[in-house]
Design a protein around this motif. Structure first.
Motif, PDB file in Angstrom:
ATOM      1  N   ILE A  42       1.005  -1.016   0.008  1.00 26.65           N
ATOM      2  CA  ILE A  42       0.040   0.118   0.221  1.00 26.65           C
ATOM      3  C   ILE A  42       1.102   0.902   0.054  1.00 26.65           C
ATOM      4  N   LEU A  43       1.932   1.307   0.735  1.00 23.45           N
ATOM      5  CA  LEU A  43       2.809   2.538   0.834  1.00 23.45           C
ATOM      6  C   LEU A  43       3.438   2.543  -0.358  1.00 23.45           C
ATOM      7  N   TYR A  44       4.043   1.458  -0.833  1.00 25.24           N
ATOM      8  CA  TYR A  44       4.910   1.643  -2.235  1.00 25.24           C
ATOM      9  C   TYR A  44       3.841   2.134  -3.228  1.00 25.24           C
ATOM     10  N   VAL A  98      13.681  -4.348   8.001  1.00 27.90           N
ATOM     11  CA  VAL A  98      14.729  -3.049   7.909  1.00 27.90           C
ATOM     12  C   VAL A  98      14.869  -2.646   6.533  1.00 27.90           C
ATOM     13  N   TYR A  99      14.898  -3.436   5.544  1.00 28.49           N
ATOM     14  CA  TYR A  99      14.749  -3.097   4.217  1.00 28.49           C
ATOM     15  C   TYR A  99      13.815  -2.091   3.781  1.00 28.49           C
ATOM     16  N   PHE A 100      12.289  -2.516   4.238  1.00 35.15           N
ATOM     17  CA  PHE A 100      11.456  -1.824   4.095  1.00 35.15           C
ATOM     18  C   PHE A 100      11.317  -0.133   4.774  1.00 35.15           C
ATOM     19  N   GLY A 101      12.201  -0.072   5.916  1.00 38.30           N
ATOM     20  CA  GLY A 101      12.136   0.932   6.567  1.00 38.30           C
ATOM     21  C   GLY A 101      13.183   1.954   6.543  1.00 38.30           C
ATOM     22  N   SER A 102      14.060   1.570   5.655  1.00 39.67           N
ATOM     23  CA  SER A 102      15.346   2.505   5.356  1.00 39.67           C
ATOM     24  C   SER A 102      15.090   3.419   4.380  1.00 39.67           C
ATOM     25  N   PHE A 103      15.632   4.551   4.400  1.00 41.55           N
ATOM     26  CA  PHE A 103      15.395   5.794   3.193  1.00 41.55           C
ATOM     27  C   PHE A 103      15.275   5.388   1.853  1.00 41.55           C
ATOM     28  N   LEU A 104      16.398   4.960   1.453  1.00 40.13           N
ATOM     29  CA  LEU A 104      16.672   4.999  -0.111  1.00 40.13           C
ATOM     30  C   LEU A 104      16.200   3.638  -0.672  1.00 40.13           C
ATOM     31  N   PRO A 105      16.272   2.703   0.167  1.00 36.56           N
ATOM     32  CA  PRO A 105      15.648   1.313  -0.314  1.00 36.56           C
ATOM     33  C   PRO A 105      13.830   1.598  -0.615  1.00 36.56           C
ATOM     34  N   PHE A 106      13.377   2.250   0.422  1.00 31.86           N
ATOM     35  CA  PHE A 106      11.885   2.665   0.269  1.00 31.86           C
ATOM     36  C   PHE A 106      11.748   3.429  -0.901  1.00 31.86           C
ATOM     37  N   PHE A 107      12.389   4.618  -0.931  1.00 29.67           N
ATOM     38  CA  PHE A 107      12.191   5.727  -1.909  1.00 29.67           C
ATOM     39  C   PHE A 107      12.322   5.126  -3.488  1.00 29.67           C
ATOM     40  N   TYR A 108      13.241   4.267  -3.821  1.00 29.73           N
ATOM     41  CA  TYR A 108      13.454   3.856  -4.968  1.00 29.73           C
ATOM     42  C   TYR A 108      12.155   2.987  -5.458  1.00 29.73           C
ATOM     43  N   PHE A 109      11.435   2.243  -4.488  1.00 26.04           N
ATOM     44  CA  PHE A 109      10.271   1.405  -4.953  1.00 26.04           C
ATOM     45  C   PHE A 109       9.223   2.312  -5.415  1.00 26.04           C
ATOM     46  N   ALA A 123       1.737   4.117 -14.322  1.00 29.84           N
ATOM     47  CA  ALA A 123       2.265   3.098 -15.154  1.00 29.84           C
ATOM     48  C   ALA A 123       3.690   2.857 -15.178  1.00 29.84           C
ATOM     49  N   ALA A 124       4.585   4.100 -15.406  1.00 25.95           N
ATOM     50  CA  ALA A 124       5.989   4.064 -15.381  1.00 25.95           C
ATOM     51  C   ALA A 124       6.426   3.552 -14.056  1.00 25.95           C
ATOM     52  N   ARG A 125       5.774   3.926 -12.961  1.00 25.58           N
ATOM     53  CA  ARG A 125       6.249   3.498 -11.517  1.00 25.58           C
ATOM     54  C   ARG A 125       5.749   1.945 -11.055  1.00 25.58           C
ATOM     55  N   PHE A 126       4.735   1.605 -11.479  1.00 28.77           N
ATOM     56  CA  PHE A 126       4.227   0.501 -11.230  1.00 28.77           C
ATOM     57  C   PHE A 126       5.003  -0.616 -11.210  1.00 28.77           C
ATOM     58  N   ILE A 162       8.246  -5.025  -7.893  1.00 27.68           N
ATOM     59  CA  ILE A 162       9.401  -5.533  -7.399  1.00 27.68           C
ATOM     60  C   ILE A 162       9.900  -5.442  -6.186  1.00 27.68           C
ATOM     61  N   GLY A 163       9.392  -4.351  -5.275  1.00 27.61           N
ATOM     62  CA  GLY A 163       9.402  -4.014  -3.832  1.00 27.61           C
ATOM     63  C   GLY A 163       8.837  -5.061  -3.283  1.00 27.61           C
TER      64      GLY A 163
END
Length: 564
Positions: free
Chosen positions: A27-29, A128-139, A93-96, A101-102
């Motif tokens: 949902i957040l992604y 930890v992966y879900f809640g770290s800044f850039l890993p979340f941001f890029y998804f 659509a470009a980001r979906f 992948i996330g």
């Protein structure tokens, strides 16, 4: 979720709790992924390549401005094209594909953590992966790297499984070689031979460090390499037959340029990626240092897997520190070993294998508070920017900061949510409730980045590029030339939805010839231009036929009419 450490959980309960987490993450992604325009360059670059696949019906070639662009293979572009065929040609659509992948990435980390350690480790690593800044941001972006990293790490993991079983019981399981090859082949087809290199080199070093226990599996290496290269060889052969030999020299020159020069102005100091990974993987990065110590409680497989991750982290940081082109996401494969080492430390603390150190808690608290304050200070500055305008002398900066952007105060919630998470972390950590403290900081971090992307990113985009996007969108459906002057952008292609006949490739011109043609040539249709306000003097002097349309947010827009 706090029943995580109840070993009496049934498999149905485990699936349900895992499902809740993945649903929340999904949902957040996925929520509001279309509420802000694609950002130059990379987001628009890949999306435009997918659009041109759809427009031309040519799914073999990657094209930018309709010119073959073989610096990147097409796998991720195919994903975006499929998404656009389903949802339309738009930002969501470009980001979906990266939303999917996330979710797959978090599921994969659950699986690996459970297999190498236990199910609780899998939960922690995914959190930890879900809640770290850039890993979340890029998804929540449309860049290529989340998919690329997943494929590479899949290759790394299955090579590790093959090696670990060979060392521990002498059994060489070709199933793992097959899986490693398929993941690596997908990485190769996503971003080229670096996808093979970043899988094979860590494995080769791992083998060298364990050479006494692990005989060189020559036949398996050949099988892995054959599987990894086969799809790319087929694709490149098809392109070679269609396009000719120029493809190879173009591809090689691009790789050399990235290695030896700061391509497109992206340069930086040697330590650039060390800083980026440390700050970008917050809060995880605070926990990694204690993981480097050996732990007698680990099984052989766990020791080998930690060693493999440390090697991978070192290789990524060293290689991309040597590469002259410095871009934030180049080192994003490091997010996997960094979050693994953080999860390793937290798992040991929770299970009582190592003690909780006050220095770690203090480091996280101080850095978390500073970041929260930065998130709060940034919108406060822009809400009161009029007070600072008299001190700004740069013409472009002044024009950008005078953009008409409405700040409502909701933007402060980004920093406040981060601050609440840090406070809860401090409270629970002081009570010895370590699991709760980790949940508090990583969930609040994920929520903060989600809110940043939802309420603050659109405001930032309004300063940086929205005027440009709106200008190009206003020209959709018109048979006109559209071009940027003095700066490079992919926005005219995607947002004006440029037609083939108006491209420099169709006109058989290079970039300089195309610009000269539009500015001074005998054009057969109107030409529209966007330029930055501090660069317009040169172009006005060069071409007095340019008619200024309007100015907005640091940009000036012109048109030039065809002569009768």
């Amino acid at each position: 979720m706090l029943k995580l450490y109840d070993e009496k959980l049934s498999w149905q309960q485990e699936i349900r709790y895992r499902g809740y987490f993945l649903l929340f993450a999904g949902i957040l992604y996925g929520l509001f992924i279309g509420n802000v325009h694609l950002f130059d360059w990379d987001e628009i670059n890949f999306a435009e390549a997918a659009r041109e696949m759809i427009v031309t019906g040519d799914y073999l070639n990657v094209r930018i401005d309709f010119q073959p662009f073989h610096e990147k293979p097409p796998l991720f572009i195919w994903m975006q094209a499929l998404s656009m065929k389903i949802f339309g040609i738009n930002e969501a659509a470009a980001r979906f594909p990266n939303v999917i992948i996330g979710i797959i990435t978090l599921s994969f980390l659950f699986k690996i953590g459970r297999q190498i350690f236990d199910k609780n480790f899998g939960y922690i690593w995914a959190l930890v992966y879900f809640g770290s800044f850039l890993p979340f941001f890029y998804f929540k972006s449309s860049i290529i790297d989340p998919a690329f990293n997943l494929f590479m790490f899949g290759g790394v993991y299955y090579l590790f499984r093959f090696s670990s079983e060979s060392i521990e019981n002498g059994h060489r399981n070709l199933k793992f070689i097959l899986f490693a090859g398929l993941f690596t082949a997908a990485a190769f087809m996503t971003k080229g031979p670096v996808g093979f290199m970043l899988v094979f080199i860590p494995w080769a070093i791992f083998w060298g460090l364990n050479i006494k226990n692990f005989k060189l599996p020559v036949s398996e290496i050949l099988l892995f390499s054959a599987i990894s290269f086969l799809p790319a060889v087929i694709w490149y052969t098809a392109i070679f037959i269609q396009q000719g030999g120029g493809l190879i020299s173009e591809f090689i020159s691009y790789q050399i340029r990235l290695l030896t020069t700061g391509d497109a102005g992206h340069e930086g100091p040697f330590f650039y990626h060390f800083v980026v990974v440390f700050l970008g993987c917050f809060p995880a990065s605070i926990f990694i240092f204690r993981a480097f110590k050996n732990q007698n409680s680990d099984t052989d497989s766990q020791k080998y897997f930690k060693q493999f991750n440390i090697i991978l982290l070192a290789i990524v940081l060293i290689i991309f520190s040597i590469v002259k082109t410095k871009i934030v996401h180049y080192s994003s494969l490091a997010y996997f070993p960094v979050t693994f080492l953080a999860a390793y430390t937290m798992h040991k603390i929770i299970t009582g294998k190592i003690t909780n150190k006050i220095s770690t808690a203090i480091g996280l608290s101080v850095m978390g508070i500073l970041m929260a304050l930065l998130f709060i200070a940034f919108p406060l500055f822009l809400m009161n920017v009029e007070s600072f305008l008299p001190q700004i002398k740069d013409e472009l900066t002044l024009a950008v900061l005078q953009s008409d952007v409405t700040w409502t105060g909701l933007e402060l919630l980004v920093g406040l949510s981060m601050l609440v998470g840090v406070i809860l972390f401090i409270v629970y950590n002081n009570r010895g409730q370590y699991l709760k403290s980790y949940f508090a900081i990583f969930y609040s971090s994920a929520v903060a980045i989600f809110m940043f992307m939802t309420v603050m990113a659109p405001k930032i985009e309004a300063y940086t590029q929205r005027a440009n996007v709106e200008f190009f969108q206003s020209l959709q459906g018109q048979d006109v030339y559209v071009h940027t002057l003095g700066y490079k952008s992919y926005a005219p292609f995607f947002y004006q939805q440029k037609d083939y006949q108006n491209s420099k490739y169709a006109l058989k011109m290079n970039g300089r010839e195309y610009e000269d043609f539009l500015l001074t040539g005998n054009i057969d249709k109107p030409a529209y231009f966007a330029a930055k306000i501090d660069k317009i003097k040169h172009y006005i002097e060069l071409q007095p036929d340019l008619i200024e349309i309007y100015r907005k947010n640091g940009f000036v827009y012109f048109k030039r009419l065809q002569k009768e």
